[in-house]
Design an enzyme around this catalytic site. Structure first.
Site, PDB file in Angstrom:
ATOM      1  N   CYS A 334      -3.008   1.647   8.463  1.00  0.00           N
ATOM      2  CA  CYS A 334      -3.318   0.157   8.635  1.00  0.00           C
ATOM      3  C   CYS A 334      -3.918   0.151  10.063  1.00  0.00           C
ATOM      4  CB  CYS A 334      -2.148  -0.355   8.409  1.00  0.00           C
ATOM      5  SG  CYS A 334      -0.971  -0.318   7.143  1.00  0.00           S
ATOM      6  N   ARG A 363       6.226  10.499   7.176  1.00  0.00           N
ATOM      7  CA  ARG A 363       7.689   9.490   6.743  1.00  0.00           C
ATOM      8  C   ARG A 363       8.450  10.355   7.026  1.00  0.00           C
ATOM      9  NH1 ARG A 363       4.604   5.214   3.042  1.00  0.00           N
ATOM     10  NH2 ARG A 363       3.606   4.951   3.363  1.00  0.00           N
ATOM     11  N   GLN A 381      -3.604  10.276   1.429  1.00  0.00           N
ATOM     12  CA  GLN A 381      -3.334   9.021   0.417  1.00  0.00           C
ATOM     13  C   GLN A 381      -4.765   8.974   0.450  1.00  0.00           C
ATOM     14  OE1 GLN A 381      -1.178   5.288   1.869  1.00  0.00           O
ATOM     15  NE2 GLN A 381       0.459   5.887   0.644  1.00  0.00           N
ATOM     16  N   ASP A 383      -6.793   6.438   0.621  1.00  0.00           N
ATOM     17  CA  ASP A 383      -6.166   4.952   1.308  1.00  0.00           C
ATOM     18  C   ASP A 383      -7.578   4.213   1.933  1.00  0.00           C
ATOM     19  OD1 ASP A 383      -4.215   2.825   2.464  1.00  0.00           O
ATOM     20  OD2 ASP A 383      -4.155   3.723   4.196  1.00  0.00           O
ATOM     21  N   HIS A 385      -8.932   0.070   3.681  1.00  0.00           N
ATOM     22  CA  HIS A 385      -8.624  -1.152   3.986  1.00  0.00           C
ATOM     23  C   HIS A 385      -9.696  -1.492   4.272  1.00  0.00           C
ATOM     24  CE1 HIS A 385      -5.204   0.860   5.276  1.00  0.00           C
ATOM     25  NE2 HIS A 385      -4.337  -0.461   5.708  1.00  0.00           N
ATOM     26  N   LYS A 464       1.125  -8.884  -4.125  1.00  0.00           N
ATOM     27  CA  LYS A 464       0.701  -7.613  -4.020  1.00  0.00           C
ATOM     28  C   LYS A 464       0.760  -7.310  -5.550  1.00  0.00           C
ATOM     29  CE  LYS A 464       4.992  -5.476  -3.953  1.00  0.00           C
ATOM     30  NZ  LYS A 464       5.765  -4.035  -3.880  1.00  0.00           N
ATOM     31  N   HIS A 510      -5.407  -3.808   1.528  1.00  0.00           N
ATOM     32  CA  HIS A 510      -4.629  -2.683   1.877  1.00  0.00           C
ATOM     33  C   HIS A 510      -4.766  -1.847   0.035  1.00  0.00           C
ATOM     34  CE1 HIS A 510      -2.526  -2.956   5.194  1.00  0.00           C
ATOM     35  NE2 HIS A 510      -2.251  -5.104   5.257  1.00  0.00           N
TER      36      HIS A 510
HETATM   37 ZN    ZN Z   1      -2.087  -0.426   4.518  1.00  0.00          ZN
END
Ligand code: ZN
Ligand code: ZN
Length: 638
Positions: A334, A363, A381, A383, A385, A464, A510
């Site tokens: 992010c 992580r 990921q 991923d 945005h 979410k 996200h």
């Molecule tokens: Zn994010």
């Protein structure tokens, strides 16, 4: 009409009704939806689990809790722990129960008691059966502190728990038949819900405080029915055979070393699979108007202070020092995307702006929780945005749901969604939350998606949608998530110029769909038992010449397959044909073809179908077209 004797209850489908003060949870749910009450083992009242027998005295949100809900599952596990304690106290009268919480995969109860024996457990099992057959209710009573201390005078552990109950808070106990346990609750209504409870074993537990006595821990797992327990026990054996750590080692996909715990090492075969997954996802991203970015793996502490990670996530991050500054390895993509949006003035004409990023994330997972690929410290990921205006949210979510449908259908994974709504503590205005939740639910409903609502389970900054899949062994997994975020754009001071000439903050979606390659592959390998669909298989075709005479023709075929971008190889002929066929089966190769005199003379191939003894004859051209087509269309099976 609302008055001082009625309360307003809101249900998961948005329906609101007035009830008299003191209405019992069970009755309220019955009036709302009798069918849903049947599956309910407890309820969620303003996001807090409560007994079906509890009464309501204020306005609020009420939802049934079933075994499918994590909170409902935990209640059943914990109720099972009570049942074990009831049984043990019957069998070993001096036993002092301490505590019996639910865990990720069942429950345990710790007892202050002499060392247990297997025959003690037989006695406990028989006592549990009797209680289940008697359908004994779990009855809650609230006591004064003095009453409670008197009741548990013989049990120093319970006396300590009683002393820890905050002043002014009720001390509650639950009766099950003639057994009483100190407990906050809630519980299932009766022991009839505990037909599928199974004791897995017992062990001695060394206490943290060396002066305290050694405890005996009984571990178990609970299901609402005997049938579900049987399925679980069968599945456990099958799951062990399919463990992705074993399969991954056998297929040489990945490995781990002690010097980098939780950090996967991808081997050449594994990289092929990862690249194929990436290609699959990128095709969608290109078609759906995403652009790809790459932002640093390390950011200075101040960036995480802005994003909120420093306050809420720091203990899960790897930190490093350079030139006197603290940097953090990014746990999520992010912040980088926010900085890209902020890098110059933006106009509404640029929205939706869809930034995808496949960067390694780090992580800090405790070493005790690491598990193969499904819990790692470094992962990538799928991923992205998406920066949108409020009007654009709906169509973006709709597009995402269509992609999810296609993505999971490709892997033959069942999926469903969980919509998590406003928690008790939230940022922003309630009206904005209501609008966002209504939009998400409208899209879920109109897309015909299977979903359920978890009231009060949203993040503190936004509602979410979590994506849950079910593998071929019936096990649930959470993969991706779609989060609407109104807060992070404000924290980073993001703005775009609207058609009105004014500056507005964008909303950020996200979203990650498959989740991480690592976790998804771990799940997929177990789902298919290592038999990856041909498009993902590291080796797609293995050609077996019957004798050396057939090797030149076999090499020719492999050349043709490779020219068609297929992954193919020829085996040597040192081993017998039967042995080589077996090896190919063990290696999970989707297409195995045999070339002998007949095939070479006729220009054909004999294709063995994976997982069967059947062979099919193809001309070479047909075979090439067949395999190319299956792979190109990402068909699941050969
Ligand atoms: Zn994010
Ligand atoms: Zn309890």
């Amino acid at each position: 009409m609302p008055d001082s004797t009625s309360i307003r209850i809101r249900f998961p489908d948005g329906k609101e009704e007035l009830f008299p003060i003191g209405t019992v949870v069970r009755d309220a749910l019955a009036r709302w939806d009798l069918a849903q009450l049947k599956n309910a083992l407890a309820a969620s009242w303003n996001g807090v689990p409560v007994d079906l027998a509890s009464t309501l005295s204020s306005d609020g949100t009420l939802a049934p809790l079933t075994f499918e809900d994590r909170a409902g599952r935990d209640i059943l596990q914990h109720s099972s722990a009570h049942l074990v304690a009831k049984g043990l106290v019957e069998v070993v009268p001096g036993a002092r129960p301490t505590h019996g919480p639910p865990t990720d995969d069942g429950f345990y109860y710790d007892f202050d008691v002499r060392p247990l024996t297997p025959s003690d457990l037989d006695g406990v099992r028989a006592a549990m059966d009797r209680s289940v057959r008697a359908k004994e209710p779990f009855l809650r009573r609230e006591l004064t502190r003095t009453q409670a201390e008197k009741l548990f005078a013989e049990n120093p552990h319970k006396l300590r728990y009683i002393s820890e109950v905050p002043e002014g808070e009720a001390v509650s106990v639950y009766d099950t038949g003639d057994f009483t346990d100190l407990c906050k609750g809630p519980h299932v209504p009766t022991t009839e819900w505990l037909q599928g409870v199974h004791i897995l074993g017992f062990s001695a537990i060394a206490p943290e405080d060396p002066t305290a006595p050694t405890l005996q821990r009984i571990r178990g797992v609970g299901f609402p029915t005997r049938g579900e327990l049987d399925t679980y026990l069968k599945m456990r054996t099958e799951a062990e055979a399919r463990d992705h750590r074993t399969v991954g080692a056998k297929l040489e996909l990945f490995t781990f070393v002690d010097e980098a715990p939780g950090f996967p090492i991808w081997l050449p075969n594994g990289m092929i699979v990862v690249h194929e997954l990436e290609r699959f996802v990128r095709e969608h991203l290109d078609a759906a108007g995403y652009v790809e970015v790459r932002t640093p793996l390390l950011f200075a502490q101040s960036v995480y202070e802005t994003s909120g990670h420093w306050d809420h996530y720091r203990k899960d991050m790897f930190l490093t020092e350079a030139e006197g500054r603290t940097f953090g390895w990014k746990p999520m993509n992010c912040p980088g995307s926010m900085l890209i949006f902020r890098s110059r003035a933006r106009s509404y004409r640029e929205l939706p702006m869809r930034l995808a990023e496949f960067a390694p994330l780090h992580r800090f997972e405790a070493s005790g929780t690491l598990h193969g690929l499904t819990r790692v410290r470094e992962f990538v990921q799928d991923d992205a945005h998406i920066f949108v205006t409020e009007e654009q949210v709906e169509s973006e979510i709709r597009t995402l749901l269509a992609w999810i449908e296609r993505a999971f259908a490709t892997f033959r994974l069942e999926w469903s969604c969980e919509l998590s709504t406003r928690p008790a503590q939230f940022l922003g205005e309630a009206a904005v939350w209501d609008r966002a939740e209504a939009t998400l639910e409208r899209v879920l409903k109109s897309s015909g998606v299977k979903y359920r609502v978890s009231p009060g389970e949203g993040g503190f900054y936004a509602p979410k949608i979590d994506i849950h899949i079910r593998d071929s062994l019936g096990r649930p997994w959470q993969t991706g998530t779609i989060q609407l975020d109104y807060q992070m754009p404000l924290r980073f001071g993001l703005e775009y110029q609207g058609p009105d000439g004014q500056l507005h903050p964008p909303i950020v979606v996200h979203r990650t769909i498959l989740g991480s390659w690592e976790r998804f592959l771990g799940v997929l390998l177990e789902h298919v038992g290592g038999r990856l669909p041909p498009w993902l298989a590291p080796l797609q075709v293995r050609v077996l010449p019957v004798t050396d005479r057939h090797t030149p023709a076999s090499l020719g075929l492999v050349e043709e397959l490779r020219a068609d971008h297929l992954r193919a190889e020829v085996t040597g002929t040192e081993e017998s044909l039967a042995k080589r066929v077996r090896n190919a089966e063990v290696d999970r190769v989707p297409y195995v073809v045999v070339l002998g005199d007949k095939e070479v003379a006729e220009g054909t191939v004999a294709l063995r179908v994976r997982g069967s003894r059947e062979t099919r004859a193809f001309s070479r051209a047909e075979f090439l077209a067949h395999v190319s087509e299956r792979v190109r269309k990402r068909e699941f099976d050969p």
